[in-house]
Design a protein around this motif. Structure first.
Motif, short mmCIF file in Angstrom:
data_model
loop_
_atom_site.label_atom_id
_atom_site.label_comp_id
_atom_site.label_asym_id
_atom_site.label_seq_id
_atom_site.Cartn_x
_atom_site.Cartn_y
_atom_site.Cartn_z
N PHE A 158 0.83 -1.21 0.00
CA PHE A 158 0.00 0.00 0.00
C PHE A 158 0.86 1.25 0.00
O PHE A 158 0.63 2.17 -0.79
CB PHE A 158 -0.92 0.00 1.23
N TRP A 159 1.89 1.30 0.86
CA TRP A 159 2.79 2.46 0.90
C TRP A 159 3.48 2.68 -0.45
O TRP A 159 3.60 3.80 -0.92
CB TRP A 159 3.85 2.28 1.98
N PHE A 163 2.96 5.92 -2.85
CA PHE A 163 4.05 6.78 -3.28
C PHE A 163 3.95 7.05 -4.78
O PHE A 163 4.15 8.18 -5.24
CB PHE A 163 5.40 6.13 -2.94
N HIS A 164 3.64 6.01 -5.55
CA HIS A 164 3.51 6.19 -7.00
C HIS A 164 2.29 7.06 -7.33
O HIS A 164 2.32 7.84 -8.28
CB HIS A 164 3.40 4.83 -7.69
N TRP A 165 1.24 6.93 -6.55
CA TRP A 165 0.07 7.77 -6.76
C TRP A 165 0.40 9.24 -6.46
O TRP A 165 -0.06 10.15 -7.15
CB TRP A 165 -1.09 7.28 -5.90
N ALA A 166 1.22 9.45 -5.43
CA ALA A 166 1.63 10.82 -5.10
C ALA A 166 2.46 11.43 -6.24
O ALA A 166 2.39 12.64 -6.48
CB ALA A 166 2.43 10.82 -3.80
N TYR A 172 -5.53 7.06 -11.95
CA TYR A 172 -6.48 6.29 -11.16
C TYR A 172 -5.98 4.87 -10.89
O TYR A 172 -6.40 4.22 -9.95
CB TYR A 172 -7.84 6.24 -11.87
N LYS A 173 -5.08 4.41 -11.76
CA LYS A 173 -4.54 3.05 -11.58
C LYS A 173 -3.88 2.92 -10.22
O LYS A 173 -4.17 1.97 -9.47
CB LYS A 173 -3.52 2.75 -12.68
N TRP A 174 -3.00 3.86 -9.86
CA TRP A 174 -2.30 3.78 -8.58
C TRP A 174 -3.25 4.02 -7.41
O TRP A 174 -3.08 3.45 -6.34
CB TRP A 174 -1.15 4.78 -8.54
N ALA A 175 -4.26 4.86 -7.63
CA ALA A 175 -5.25 5.09 -6.57
C ALA A 175 -6.01 3.80 -6.26
O ALA A 175 -6.24 3.46 -5.09
CB ALA A 175 -6.22 6.19 -7.00
N VAL A 176 -6.39 3.07 -7.31
CA VAL A 176 -7.13 1.82 -7.12
C VAL A 176 -6.25 0.77 -6.46
O VAL A 176 -6.68 0.06 -5.54
CB VAL A 176 -7.67 1.31 -8.48
N ALA A 198 -1.87 6.64 8.55
CA ALA A 198 -0.64 7.41 8.75
C ALA A 198 0.17 7.48 7.46
O ALA A 198 0.70 8.54 7.11
CB ALA A 198 0.20 6.79 9.86
N GLY A 199 0.24 6.37 6.74
CA GLY A 199 0.95 6.38 5.47
C GLY A 199 0.29 7.30 4.47
O GLY A 199 0.96 8.01 3.72
N GLY A 200 -1.04 7.28 4.44
CA GLY A 200 -1.76 8.16 3.53
C GLY A 200 -1.54 9.63 3.85
O GLY A 200 -1.35 10.45 2.95
#
Length: 201
Positions: A158-159, A163-166, A172-176, A198-200
């Motif tokens: 998940f972390w 990170f890739h979503w950030a 949306y791929k990384w968000a999903v 916390a990671g989010g």
């Protein structure tokens, strides 16, 4: 040989030794770490396995199923069901759960390396991975029949996805992917919510 080759080799060796040290004394009874909790999961997996094993005497099946159904529900029984299903191919073997837990931890180590490499450097990622794999407490805890090794693997993935979503906030791929692994981690064990949130943040 290039420096890249040596770093890849170092990572492979770390993961291989990390798995090997966890599979040492593979067939020993699960009495080395939180034995009561491990025996609870073992009795549940045994009951699930015997419920569909009609070749055994009825009394034995009934007792095994009762042990499962009347046992305390600490967390969702996902891991126990995976182990019970594997028993169909291996027979009832206490080492099955140990293999799964060890693999979960090594998978977590791989994704920790990928994340740490993005945050620091390859050398820093190798050091982080070595620490994660070979801390004495981590070695004992990560081979036990509990949901924690799977939970840790899901949190680390998940972390990594987060990170890739950030880096690509419009993807949306990384968000999903992040949402799926974070949600699954919380489902496996509710305490994961603290590390996911916390990671989010």
């Amino acid at each position: 040989f290039s420096p890249r080759f040596f770093k890849i080799t170092a990572l492979v060796l770390l993961l291989a030794f990390g798995l090997g040290i966890r599979l040492f004394d593979l067939t020993d009874p699960p009495l080395d770490f939180h034995s009561t909790r491990q025996m609870l999961s073992l009795s549940k997996a045994r009951g699930m396995y015997y419920k569909n094993l009609f070749s055994d005497p009825t009394e034995k099946r009934v007792f095994a199923v009762q042990q499962w159904e009347f046992a305390a529900e600490v967390e969702p029984e996902f891991f126990e069901r995976v182990v019970a299903y594997t028993y169909r191919f291996t027979g009832e073997q206490t080492w099955v759960a140990r293999v799964y837990s060890s693999l979960f931890w090594v998978i977590a180590a791989l994704f920790l390396f990928l994340l740490a490499r993005e945050l620091t450097s390859t050398n820093g990622a190798l050091a982080s991975t070595a620490l994660f794999l070979f801390l004495p407490y981590a070695v004992s805890a990560s081979r036990s029949f509990q949901p924690d090794p799977l939970m840790v693997a899901l949190i680390v993935i998940f972390w990594w996805a987060l990170f890739h979503w950030a880096k690509e906030p419009t993807s949306y791929k990384w968000a999903v992917i992040a949402g799926a692994f974070g949600g699954f981690a919380i489902y496996i064990k509710l305490v994961a919510a603290f590390f996911v949130i916390a990671g989010g943040l």
